[in-house]
Design an enzyme around this catalytic site. Structure first.
Site, short mmCIF file in Angstrom:
data_model
loop_
_atom_site.label_atom_id
_atom_site.label_comp_id
_atom_site.label_asym_id
_atom_site.label_seq_id
_atom_site.Cartn_x
_atom_site.Cartn_y
_atom_site.Cartn_z
N GLY A 14 0.64 3.41 8.61
CA GLY A 14 -0.38 4.01 9.48
C GLY A 14 -1.24 5.05 8.81
N GLY A 16 -3.51 4.61 6.52
CA GLY A 16 -4.86 4.13 6.27
C GLY A 16 -5.00 3.33 4.99
CB SER A 18 -4.24 -2.03 5.44
OG SER A 18 -2.91 -2.30 5.07
CB SER A 84 4.95 1.66 -3.31
OG SER A 84 3.67 2.16 -3.12
#
Length: 170
Positions: A14, A16, A18, A84
């Protein structure tokens, strides 16, 4: 023109990653670069034999590193949007790709904002005990020691963030 890079977005679900990756991908394609976008959510749908334990996360990231390296070797800008959470795997990515070709971007959006944006309800499920190994809740996220760029998408609009990245690349 600058030489292609692997641009590695790391941060909580969440944060940001992507959205930034998609906007950056479009901006680079407009500059006539070959671009590959490797998004953690999309890759997980195709590679669903792994869970979210630390070991499974590491295996998944190692697979993404190899894919990113192969695409970068084909002269692509490779944009990776992946939580990651471990410093060791991000370090492995940098070593595998090559430091001069690797850009680590820490999307440092506060957990509270990430939870507000949570369209899948993952944080709510994690807080209620319905899912385990949620990064930031019951699974650790190791903040990058020395990211190339740090971005907080709760303080800047996406277009400003992408401009900051493009200036760093060029």
């Amino acid at each position: 023109m600058t030489s292609p890079k692997v641009i590695w977005f790391t941060g909580l679900s969440g944060a940001g990653k992507s959205t930034l990756a998609e906007y950056l991908s479009q901006a680079l394609m407009k500059q006539n670069y070959k671009v590959s976008l490797l998004d953690g959510d999309q890759l997980r749908q195709k590679d669903n034999n792994l869970g979210f334990s630390d070991e499974d996360r590491t295996k998944h990231i190692e697979r993404v590193i190899e894919l990113a390296k192969a695409q970068h070797d084909q002269n692509y800008f490779v944009i990776v949007a992946l939580i990651s959470p471990f410093e060791a795997t991000r370090k492995l990515a940098k070593e595998t790709i090559g430091g001069e070709s690797f850009i680590e971007i820490y999307v440092n959006t506060p957990l509270e904002v990430c939870e507000e944006r949570d369209t899948k309800g993952l944080y709510k499920k994690a807080r209620s005990g319905l899912i385990k190994d949620m990064t930031g809740i019951d699974s650790n996220y190791e903040v990058p020691d020395h990211p190339d760029i740090t971005i907080d998408t709760s303080k800047q609009i996406i277009e400003e963030c992408v401009l900051k990245i493009l200036k760093f690349i060029n």
